[in-house]
Design a protein around this motif. Structure first.
Motif, PDB file in Angstrom:
ATOM      1  N   LEU A 130       0.806  -1.210   0.000  1.00 55.24           N
ATOM      2  CA  LEU A 130       0.000   0.000   0.000  1.00 55.24           C
ATOM      3  C   LEU A 130       0.844   1.268   0.000  1.00 55.24           C
ATOM      4  N   ASN A 131       2.103   1.139   0.317  1.00 54.15           N
ATOM      5  CA  ASN A 131       3.034   2.275   0.242  1.00 54.15           C
ATOM      6  C   ASN A 131       3.640   2.329  -1.159  1.00 54.15           C
ATOM      7  N   ASN A 132       2.768   2.238  -2.144  1.00 51.95           N
ATOM      8  CA  ASN A 132       3.208   2.065  -3.528  1.00 51.95           C
ATOM      9  C   ASN A 132       2.521   3.070  -4.444  1.00 51.95           C
ATOM     10  N   GLY A 133       2.182   4.229  -3.876  1.00 52.69           N
ATOM     11  CA  GLY A 133       1.546   5.264  -4.685  1.00 52.69           C
ATOM     12  C   GLY A 133       0.143   4.916  -5.124  1.00 52.69           C
ATOM     13  N   CYS A 134      -0.637   4.291  -4.247  1.00 50.62           N
ATOM     14  CA  CYS A 134      -1.999   3.886  -4.604  1.00 50.62           C
ATOM     15  C   CYS A 134      -2.921   5.109  -4.612  1.00 50.62           C
ATOM     16  N   SER A 135      -3.638   5.285  -5.698  1.00 45.61           N
ATOM     17  CA  SER A 135      -4.636   6.350  -5.723  1.00 45.61           C
ATOM     18  C   SER A 135      -5.849   5.967  -4.887  1.00 45.61           C
ATOM     19  N   ILE A 136      -6.093   4.668  -4.753  1.00 45.42           N
ATOM     20  CA  ILE A 136      -7.203   4.156  -3.957  1.00 45.42           C
ATOM     21  C   ILE A 136      -6.904   2.685  -3.650  1.00 45.42           C
ATOM     22  N   GLN A 137      -7.320   2.224  -2.484  1.00 52.39           N
ATOM     23  CA  GLN A 137      -7.011   0.863  -2.032  1.00 52.39           C
ATOM     24  C   GLN A 137      -8.255  -0.019  -2.133  1.00 52.39           C
ATOM     25  N   PHE A 138      -8.127  -1.119  -2.868  1.00 53.73           N
ATOM     26  CA  PHE A 138      -9.217  -2.080  -3.005  1.00 53.73           C
ATOM     27  C   PHE A 138      -8.811  -3.410  -2.391  1.00 53.73           C
ATOM     28  N   PRO A 185      -6.620   3.096 -12.915  1.00 54.40           N
ATOM     29  CA  PRO A 185      -5.315   2.587 -13.375  1.00 54.40           C
ATOM     30  C   PRO A 185      -4.194   2.751 -12.358  1.00 54.40           C
ATOM     31  N   GLN A 186      -4.335   3.698 -11.430  1.00 59.75           N
ATOM     32  CA  GLN A 186      -3.313   3.903 -10.408  1.00 59.75           C
ATOM     33  C   GLN A 186      -3.741   3.346  -9.053  1.00 59.75           C
ATOM     34  N   GLY A 187      -4.818   2.584  -9.043  1.00 56.38           N
ATOM     35  CA  GLY A 187      -5.278   1.976  -7.808  1.00 56.38           C
ATOM     36  C   GLY A 187      -4.485   0.741  -7.450  1.00 56.38           C
ATOM     37  N   CYS A 188      -4.664   0.262  -6.232  1.00 59.71           N
ATOM     38  CA  CYS A 188      -4.023  -0.971  -5.764  1.00 59.71           C
ATOM     39  C   CYS A 188      -5.111  -1.958  -5.368  1.00 59.71           C
ATOM     40  N   LEU A 189      -4.948  -3.192  -5.794  1.00 57.08           N
ATOM     41  CA  LEU A 189      -5.890  -4.247  -5.427  1.00 57.08           C
ATOM     42  C   LEU A 189      -5.153  -5.343  -4.672  1.00 57.08           C
ATOM     43  N   MET A 190      -5.634  -5.644  -3.486  1.00 56.50           N
ATOM     44  CA  MET A 190      -5.100  -6.738  -2.704  1.00 56.50           C
ATOM     45  C   MET A 190      -6.158  -7.840  -2.627  1.00 56.50           C
ATOM     46  N   ILE A 191      -5.789  -9.038  -3.059  1.00 57.19           N
ATOM     47  CA  ILE A 191      -6.683 -10.187  -2.970  1.00 57.19           C
ATOM     48  C   ILE A 191      -6.265 -10.984  -1.744  1.00 57.19           C
ATOM     49  N   ILE A 192      -7.107 -10.981  -0.731  1.00 60.08           N
ATOM     50  CA  ILE A 192      -6.804 -11.672   0.514  1.00 60.08           C
ATOM     51  C   ILE A 192      -7.107 -13.146   0.301  1.00 60.08           C
ATOM     52  N   SER A 193      -6.052 -13.950   0.146  1.00 63.03           N
ATOM     53  CA  SER A 193      -6.260 -15.335  -0.259  1.00 63.03           C
ATOM     54  C   SER A 193      -4.996 -16.154  -0.100  1.00 63.03           C
ATOM     55  N   PRO A 197      -1.289 -11.305 -16.443  1.00 59.56           N
ATOM     56  CA  PRO A 197      -1.640 -10.320 -17.481  1.00 59.56           C
ATOM     57  C   PRO A 197      -1.826  -8.913 -16.934  1.00 59.56           C
ATOM     58  N   LEU A 198      -2.342  -8.803 -15.725  1.00 57.00           N
ATOM     59  CA  LEU A 198      -2.516  -7.493 -15.104  1.00 57.00           C
ATOM     60  C   LEU A 198      -1.175  -6.903 -14.693  1.00 57.00           C
ATOM     61  N   LEU A 199      -0.317  -7.745 -14.126  1.00 56.64           N
ATOM     62  CA  LEU A 199       1.012  -7.282 -13.737  1.00 56.64           C
ATOM     63  C   LEU A 199       1.816  -6.858 -14.962  1.00 56.64           C
ATOM     64  N   ASP A 200       1.654  -7.564 -16.066  1.00 56.04           N
ATOM     65  CA  ASP A 200       2.364  -7.217 -17.298  1.00 56.04           C
ATOM     66  C   ASP A 200       1.938  -5.852 -17.835  1.00 56.04           C
ATOM     67  N   HIS A 201       0.727  -5.435 -17.493  1.00 57.02           N
ATOM     68  CA  HIS A 201       0.252  -4.108 -17.890  1.00 57.02           C
ATOM     69  C   HIS A 201       0.664  -3.035 -16.889  1.00 57.02           C
ATOM     70  N   GLY A 202       1.367  -3.429 -15.849  1.00 54.91           N
ATOM     71  CA  GLY A 202       1.832  -2.462 -14.860  1.00 54.91           C
ATOM     72  C   GLY A 202       0.843  -2.158 -13.752  1.00 54.91           C
ATOM     73  N   PHE A 203      -0.249  -2.918 -13.670  1.00 58.77           N
ATOM     74  CA  PHE A 203      -1.223  -2.675 -12.608  1.00 58.77           C
ATOM     75  C   PHE A 203      -0.730  -3.245 -11.282  1.00 58.77           C
ATOM     76  N   LYS A 204      -1.152  -2.611 -10.216  1.00 57.98           N
ATOM     77  CA  LYS A 204      -0.697  -2.990  -8.879  1.00 57.98           C
ATOM     78  C   LYS A 204      -1.715  -3.924  -8.234  1.00 57.98           C
ATOM     79  N   VAL A 205      -1.414  -5.214  -8.278  1.00 60.48           N
ATOM     80  CA  VAL A 205      -2.298  -6.225  -7.710  1.00 60.48           C
ATOM     81  C   VAL A 205      -1.440  -7.240  -6.967  1.00 60.48           C
ATOM     82  N   LEU A 206      -1.889  -7.655  -5.798  1.00 61.04           N
ATOM     83  CA  LEU A 206      -1.135  -8.589  -4.973  1.00 61.04           C
ATOM     84  C   LEU A 206      -2.097  -9.548  -4.287  1.00 61.04           C
ATOM     85  N   ALA A 207      -1.785 -10.833  -4.359  1.00 60.21           N
ATOM     86  CA  ALA A 207      -2.502 -11.830  -3.559  1.00 60.21           C
ATOM     87  C   ALA A 207      -1.675 -12.100  -2.318  1.00 60.21           C
TER      88      ALA A 207
END
Length: 417
Positions: A128-136, A163-171, A185-195
């Motif tokens: 989340l300390n990654n420049g998230c415009s909004i946290q999901f 596009p500048q949001g962060c998504l965390m999948i709790i799993s 595919p999302l990471l390859d587009h530069g999106f910020k997503v983490l499981a």
């Protein structure tokens, strides 16, 4: 998404593996390692659980296990399981269910902390300390292999609007090689997503749910006949929002607009047609500041009134009860959004969005619906797909759903499968 946990048609049955020849086993292992080599994620922590699986140790362990046991072990390395251990047997008494649950407790890793889960808080803060415009946040307690195309579309449309949001999948299961391949595919587009694998004891520490969890872990509390997975989903979403703040989403959503203007909000599912006052709320979308006091009210209600024998009692009905009781408390500033915000289509009518038009009148209806949903003045931020009603429906070309997704996706993969 929690709904998929409760479809006993595919979760509640054991996976049956055929007897394989030694040649098949070799092929399986080669595939297993080629996947590992080709899809190694940049974050080394995704592999800490599997460091012991060096080639030499694989050879040593093959001699110790039967073919079926070896295949099962390979599956479990990706956080998979054959039968959801939290689905109770049918047609048993309360005493029999509690006895069954106590025997199952050693299998329920999600209830305990371990070396992996203890990384949870640090990984969350780093992410989340990654420049998230909004946290999901989303919660996924099913096996990763059931994170399908429809679930991926929810994530895809999220990043079109944020596009500048962060998504965390709790799993736990998506925090794996298989999960990484799904999200790549999302990471390859530069999106910020983490499981990330959750640490439930940490999440509920110093909250009213701490004693509830101890009661479950000790086997003294009846989990009820509703799969415990569903209620853990409810608790995790509340606890994550309390700890970190942000936006919780179910995975059966199509995101249409930027959520940045929303604060401390939930959506009404139904309203009185005359007074226009809300009747029931839904927790499929929840937006709250970190440490908002009503989140502790939600957690207190979960812990003190927990009922594992009533569907939705600890989820949407809980949100409805608490906001009805304390939502107008001075300083809370909770906003109840109208159904148009997140639930513009009634669950009984959701099937209509998946059908292609067959006549001029139906074509006009498709165009009218699309205009209404996409119109910024309508106040629609997302469309809930009511997974239990729509998961078996095919998205037909030319339908409202097909065109809506094409308007709001980035990667747009496998829309019609």
């Amino acid at each position: 998404m929690c709904d998929k946990l409760f479809d006993k048609g595919f979760i509640g049955r054991a996976i049956k593996f055929p007897v394989l020849s030694s040649i098949s086993l070799v092929v399986l292992i080669l595939i297993f390692y080629s996947d590992t080599i080709l899809s190694t994620p940049p974050h080394h922590h995704l592999h800490k659980r599997n460091d012991f699986m060096g080639t030499q140790k694989v050879a040593e362990r093959i001699t110790q296990f039967s073919v079926q046991e070896r295949i099962r072990e390979l599956a479990l390395l990706d956080g998979e399981y054959e039968v959801d251990p939290m689905i109770p047997p049918e047609n048993v008494t309360k005493v029999e269910r509690i006895k069954w649950f106590r025997k199952k407790l050693p299998e329920l890793e999600i209830l305990h902390s371990n070396n992996l889960t203890k990384q949870f808080h640090g990984r969350v803060l780093e992410f989340l300390n990654n420049g998230c415009s909004i946290q999901f946040y989303m919660v996924w307690l099913s096996p990763a292999r059931f994170f399908g195309n429809r679930d991926f579309l929810a994530v895809d449309t999220l990043f079109k609007s944020h596009p500048q949001g962060c998504l965390m999948i709790i799993s736990r299961t998506m925090d794996s090689r298989r999960g990484y391949r799904i999200l790549k595919p999302l990471l390859d587009h530069g999106f910020k997503v983490l499981a990330v694998t959750p640490d439930l004891p940490f999440l509920v520490k110093n909250t009213p749910a701490e004693s509830w969890l101890e009661g479950i872990k000790s086997g003294k509390r009846d989990p009820g006949y509703v799969p415990l997975s569903q209620n853990l989903c409810n608790l995790i979403r509340l606890s994550v929002l309390h700890r970190y703040g942000g936006v919780y989403l179910d995975t059966d959503m199509i995101i249409l607009r930027d959520f940045s203007e929303l604060r401390n909000s939930v959506g009404a599912q139904t309203v009185d047609p005359v007074s226009k006052k809300w009747i029931t709320l839904n927790g499929a979308v929840m937006i709250f500041d970190i440490n908002h006091p009503i989140l502790l009210d939600f957690i207190e209600e979960f812990s003190s009134t927990f009922n594992g024998n009533r569907w939705g009692f600890n989820g949407p009905f809980l949100v409805t009860r608490v906001i009805g009781r304390v939502g107008s408390t001075p300083g809370y500033n909770v906003t109840v959004m109208p159904p148009e915000a997140f639930y513009p289509v009634n669950w009984l009518k959701i099937h209509r969005l998946f059908k292609k038009p067959e006549s001029a009148a139906e074509t006009r209806m498709v165009e009218s619906t699309l205009n209404e949903l996409n119109d910024g003045e309508s106040g629609t931020f997302a469309v809930h797909l009511w997974n239990k009603r729509s998961k078996e429906l095919k998205i037909e070309e030319g339908s409202v759903m097909a065109r809506l997704i094409l308007d709001h996706c980035v990667i747009c993969q496998n829309i019609f499968t």
